[in-house]
Design a protein around this motif. Structure first.
Motif, PDB file in Angstrom:
ATOM      1  N   ARG A   5       0.816  -1.111  -0.068  1.00 49.25           N
ATOM      2  CA  ARG A   5       0.067   0.177   0.196  1.00 49.25           C
ATOM      3  C   ARG A   5       0.884   1.345  -0.048  1.00 49.25           C
ATOM      4  O   ARG A   5       0.547   2.431  -0.571  1.00 49.25           O
ATOM      5  N   ALA A   6       2.005   1.193   0.688  1.00 50.05           N
ATOM      6  CA  ALA A   6       2.895   2.492   0.844  1.00 50.05           C
ATOM      7  C   ALA A   6       3.457   2.753  -0.560  1.00 50.05           C
ATOM      8  O   ALA A   6       3.567   3.926  -0.807  1.00 50.05           O
ATOM      9  N   THR A   7       3.943   1.717  -1.071  1.00 55.59           N
ATOM     10  CA  THR A   7       4.592   1.893  -2.369  1.00 55.59           C
ATOM     11  C   THR A   7       3.704   2.160  -3.544  1.00 55.59           C
ATOM     12  O   THR A   7       4.202   2.469  -4.636  1.00 55.59           O
ATOM     13  N   ARG A   8       2.401   1.950  -3.437  1.00 52.35           N
ATOM     14  CA  ARG A   8       1.280   2.075  -4.392  1.00 52.35           C
ATOM     15  C   ARG A   8       1.368   3.635  -4.944  1.00 52.35           C
ATOM     16  O   ARG A   8       1.157   3.786  -5.900  1.00 52.35           O
ATOM     17  N   SER A   9       1.121   4.312  -3.760  1.00 52.65           N
ATOM     18  CA  SER A   9       1.374   5.713  -3.961  1.00 52.65           C
ATOM     19  C   SER A   9       2.469   6.422  -4.664  1.00 52.65           C
ATOM     20  O   SER A   9       2.358   7.026  -5.910  1.00 52.65           O
ATOM     21  N   PHE A  10       3.529   5.752  -4.582  1.00 52.69           N
ATOM     22  CA  PHE A  10       4.857   6.097  -5.270  1.00 52.69           C
ATOM     23  C   PHE A  10       5.019   5.384  -6.546  1.00 52.69           C
ATOM     24  O   PHE A  10       5.433   6.283  -7.546  1.00 52.69           O
ATOM     25  N   ARG A  11       4.287   4.429  -6.873  1.00 51.31           N
ATOM     26  CA  ARG A  11       4.056   3.872  -8.188  1.00 51.31           C
ATOM     27  C   ARG A  11       3.281   4.820  -9.008  1.00 51.31           C
ATOM     28  O   ARG A  11       3.602   5.029 -10.235  1.00 51.31           O
ATOM     29  N   ARG A  12       2.211   5.292  -8.547  1.00 49.74           N
ATOM     30  CA  ARG A  12       1.266   6.160  -9.267  1.00 49.74           C
ATOM     31  C   ARG A  12       1.944   7.477  -9.363  1.00 49.74           C
ATOM     32  O   ARG A  12       1.977   8.153 -10.641  1.00 49.74           O
ATOM     33  N   ILE A  13       2.876   8.065  -8.545  1.00 42.44           N
ATOM     34  CA  ILE A  13       3.543   9.391  -8.721  1.00 42.44           C
ATOM     35  C   ILE A  13       4.621   8.873  -9.818  1.00 42.44           C
ATOM     36  O   ILE A  13       4.842   9.771 -10.659  1.00 42.44           O
ATOM     37  N   GLY A  14       4.992   7.995  -9.871  1.00 47.71           N
ATOM     38  CA  GLY A  14       6.147   7.401 -10.821  1.00 47.71           C
ATOM     39  C   GLY A  14       5.656   7.343 -12.404  1.00 47.71           C
ATOM     40  O   GLY A  14       6.112   7.922 -13.211  1.00 47.71           O
ATOM     41  N   GLY A  15       4.362   7.049 -12.388  1.00 47.30           N
ATOM     42  CA  GLY A  15       3.687   6.844 -13.592  1.00 47.30           C
ATOM     43  C   GLY A  15       3.433   8.518 -13.963  1.00 47.30           C
ATOM     44  O   GLY A  15       3.365   8.614 -15.203  1.00 47.30           O
ATOM     45  N   LYS A  16       2.849   9.214 -13.379  1.00 46.71           N
ATOM     46  CA  LYS A  16       2.388  10.555 -13.586  1.00 46.71           C
ATOM     47  C   LYS A  16       3.992  11.064 -13.889  1.00 46.71           C
ATOM     48  O   LYS A  16       3.856  11.935 -14.928  1.00 46.71           O
ATOM     49  N   VAL A  17       5.051  11.143 -13.412  1.00 50.76           N
ATOM     50  CA  VAL A  17       6.145  11.589 -13.682  1.00 50.76           C
ATOM     51  C   VAL A  17       6.558  11.343 -15.147  1.00 50.76           C
ATOM     52  O   VAL A  17       7.037  12.023 -15.852  1.00 50.76           O
ATOM     53  N   GLU A  18       6.430  10.093 -15.157  1.00 55.85           N
ATOM     54  CA  GLU A  18       6.772   9.501 -16.585  1.00 55.85           C
ATOM     55  C   GLU A  18       5.903   9.909 -17.856  1.00 55.85           C
ATOM     56  O   GLU A  18       6.479  10.268 -18.607  1.00 55.85           O
ATOM     57  N   ASN A  19       4.718  10.368 -17.525  1.00 56.60           N
ATOM     58  CA  ASN A  19       3.887  10.715 -18.406  1.00 56.60           C
ATOM     59  C   ASN A  19       4.356  12.191 -18.835  1.00 56.60           C
ATOM     60  O   ASN A  19       4.061  12.663 -20.038  1.00 56.60           O
TER      61      ASN A  19
END
Length: 113
Positions: free
Chosen positions: A33-47
């Motif tokens: 759960r903690a890393t899920r938000s980091f993965r979402r942010i990482g996806g947005k940064v990639e976009n």
């Protein structure tokens, strides 16, 4: 509070291992759960980076220009529009409007447009 041993070694071992599995599973769920938000942010940064730099065409998907290339194209278009709005050697839209204004000036009684 830890329960007292039952005195049956296999049952005690099973209870101990069950508790360990539950604790490890709970810890993994929290990490997930903690890393899920980091993965979402990482996806947005990639976009964002893809939008900024542009993307190359690939099968079935056209390429896109980056932000700086698009801004350059907008500046070129704006320069062409501004050129038409300023009087110059007679070829701009402004010169054409001025010529029409001069030709139609005599249609009003006081000579004003």
């Amino acid at each position: 509070m830890i329960a007292a041993p039952t005195g049956v070694d296999p049952i005690d071992a099973l209870a101990l291992w069950s508790g360990a599995v539950i604790a490890v599973s709970g810890g993994l769920a929290l990490v997930w759960r903690a890393t899920r938000s980091f993965r979402r942010i990482g996806g947005k940064v990639e976009n964002f980076v893809d939008d900024w730099q542009g993307t190359d065409p690939r099968p079935g998907v056209p390429g896109r220009l980056g932000v700086m290339s698009r801004l350059g194209a907008i500046e070129d278009r704006l320069a062409r529009v501004e050129h038409e709005l300023q009087p110059n050697s007679g070829s701009s839209l402004r010169d054409a409007v001025d010529r029409v204004d001069e030709r139609t000036r005599h249609f009003t009684p006081d000579g004003r447009t």
